[in-house]
Design a protein around this motif. Structure first.
Motif, PDB file in Angstrom:
ATOM      1  N   ALA A 285       4.157  10.007  -9.895  1.00 43.85           N
ATOM      2  CA  ALA A 285       3.618  10.046 -11.252  1.00 43.85           C
ATOM      3  C   ALA A 285       2.827  11.322 -11.519  1.00 43.85           C
ATOM      4  O   ALA A 285       2.717  11.765 -12.662  1.00 43.85           O
ATOM      5  N   GLU A 286       2.302  11.957 -10.489  1.00 42.46           N
ATOM      6  CA  GLU A 286       1.499  13.176 -10.676  1.00 42.46           C
ATOM      7  C   GLU A 286       2.408  14.400 -10.743  1.00 42.46           C
ATOM      8  O   GLU A 286       3.433  14.458 -10.069  1.00 42.46           O
ATOM      9  N   PRO A 287       2.056  15.394 -11.530  1.00 38.07           N
ATOM     10  CA  PRO A 287       2.859  16.617 -11.589  1.00 38.07           C
ATOM     11  C   PRO A 287       2.749  17.399 -10.269  1.00 38.07           C
ATOM     12  O   PRO A 287       1.776  17.271  -9.535  1.00 38.07           O
ATOM     13  N   LEU A 288       3.774  18.189 -10.023  1.00 40.08           N
ATOM     14  CA  LEU A 288       3.763  18.994  -8.808  1.00 40.08           C
ATOM     15  C   LEU A 288       2.706  20.083  -8.908  1.00 40.08           C
ATOM     16  O   LEU A 288       2.443  20.616  -9.981  1.00 40.08           O
ATOM     17  N   ARG A 289       2.163  20.434  -7.777  1.00 41.32           N
ATOM     18  CA  ARG A 289       1.151  21.490  -7.739  1.00 41.32           C
ATOM     19  C   ARG A 289       1.732  22.706  -7.045  1.00 41.32           C
ATOM     20  O   ARG A 289       2.417  22.589  -6.034  1.00 41.32           O
TER      21      ARG A 289
ATOM     22  N   MET B 243       0.815  -1.188   0.000  1.00 39.64           N
ATOM     23  CA  MET B 243       0.000   0.000   0.000  1.00 39.64           C
ATOM     24  C   MET B 243       0.866   1.262   0.000  1.00 39.64           C
ATOM     25  O   MET B 243       0.549   2.212  -0.690  1.00 39.64           O
ATOM     26  N   ILE B 244       1.985   1.236   0.736  1.00 43.39           N
ATOM     27  CA  ILE B 244       2.855   2.398   0.790  1.00 43.39           C
ATOM     28  C   ILE B 244       3.507   2.616  -0.567  1.00 43.39           C
ATOM     29  O   ILE B 244       3.648   3.731  -1.029  1.00 43.39           O
ATOM     30  N   MET B 245       3.882   1.568  -1.248  1.00 43.52           N
ATOM     31  CA  MET B 245       4.519   1.686  -2.555  1.00 43.52           C
ATOM     32  C   MET B 245       3.552   2.245  -3.590  1.00 43.52           C
ATOM     33  O   MET B 245       3.953   2.986  -4.461  1.00 43.52           O
ATOM     34  N   ILE B 246       2.302   1.933  -3.488  1.00 46.03           N
ATOM     35  CA  ILE B 246       1.309   2.435  -4.436  1.00 46.03           C
ATOM     36  C   ILE B 246       1.126   3.931  -4.256  1.00 46.03           C
ATOM     37  O   ILE B 246       1.090   4.688  -5.221  1.00 46.03           O
ATOM     38  N   ASP B 247       1.038   4.400  -3.018  1.00 47.53           N
ATOM     39  CA  ASP B 247       0.882   5.833  -2.758  1.00 47.53           C
ATOM     40  C   ASP B 247       2.109   6.611  -3.246  1.00 47.53           C
ATOM     41  O   ASP B 247       1.985   7.687  -3.809  1.00 47.53           O
ATOM     42  N   ARG B 248       3.295   6.053  -3.020  1.00 50.62           N
ATOM     43  CA  ARG B 248       4.519   6.736  -3.435  1.00 50.62           C
ATOM     44  C   ARG B 248       4.609   6.804  -4.955  1.00 50.62           C
ATOM     45  O   ARG B 248       4.955   7.838  -5.514  1.00 50.62           O
TER      46      ARG B 248
ATOM     47  N   ARG C 116       2.153   6.757  -7.076  1.00 55.36           N
ATOM     48  CA  ARG C 116       1.107   7.668  -7.556  1.00 55.36           C
ATOM     49  C   ARG C 116       1.560   9.116  -7.341  1.00 55.36           C
ATOM     50  O   ARG C 116       1.394   9.959  -8.211  1.00 55.36           O
ATOM     51  N   ARG C 117       2.179   9.381  -6.199  1.00 55.67           N
ATOM     52  CA  ARG C 117       2.653  10.732  -5.896  1.00 55.67           C
ATOM     53  C   ARG C 117       3.749  11.143  -6.872  1.00 55.67           C
ATOM     54  O   ARG C 117       3.794  12.267  -7.340  1.00 55.67           O
TER      55      ARG C 117
END
Length: 105
Positions: free
Chosen positions: A11-15, A1-6, A8-9
């Protein structure tokens, strides 16, 4: 679960939040002020040149040297006849300043 969140984070562009925008705005404002200051400095003339000054650049033991004198000191340098190595340059500088030149003996 921790690896999935990392992943995903990552992979998303910075805001850009309010804090980041404020920091970039402050840096740009400082840069604009510095450029304006440099522009004003570049456009202002230096001190006016004195007409009673002599300035001669010559070779020296440690590189280049500048002989600079104004007023009575310049008149004394021109009348001294003590600068044989730079006689031609000094003669021209004394003539521009309006001082009598005495050649070296």
């Amino acid at each position: 679960m921790i690896m999935i969140d990392r992943s995903r984070r990552l992979a998303e562009p910075l805001r850009w939040g309010r804090r980041e925008k404020a920091a970039v705005g402050a840096v740009l404002a400082c840069l604009a002020l510095a450029m304006a200051g440099l522009g004003v400095y570049a456009l202002t003339p230096g001190s006016p040149a004195r007409r009673d000054c002599v300035e001669v650049t010559c070779a020296s033991t440690v590189g280049g040297a500048t002989l600079r004198a104004c007023g009575d000191r310049a008149r004394g340098v021109c009348a001294s006849g003590a600068f044989r190595a730079i006689e031609q340059e000094l003669r021209a500088a004394c003539a521009r300043a309006g001082f009598a030149f005495r050649p070296a003996r």
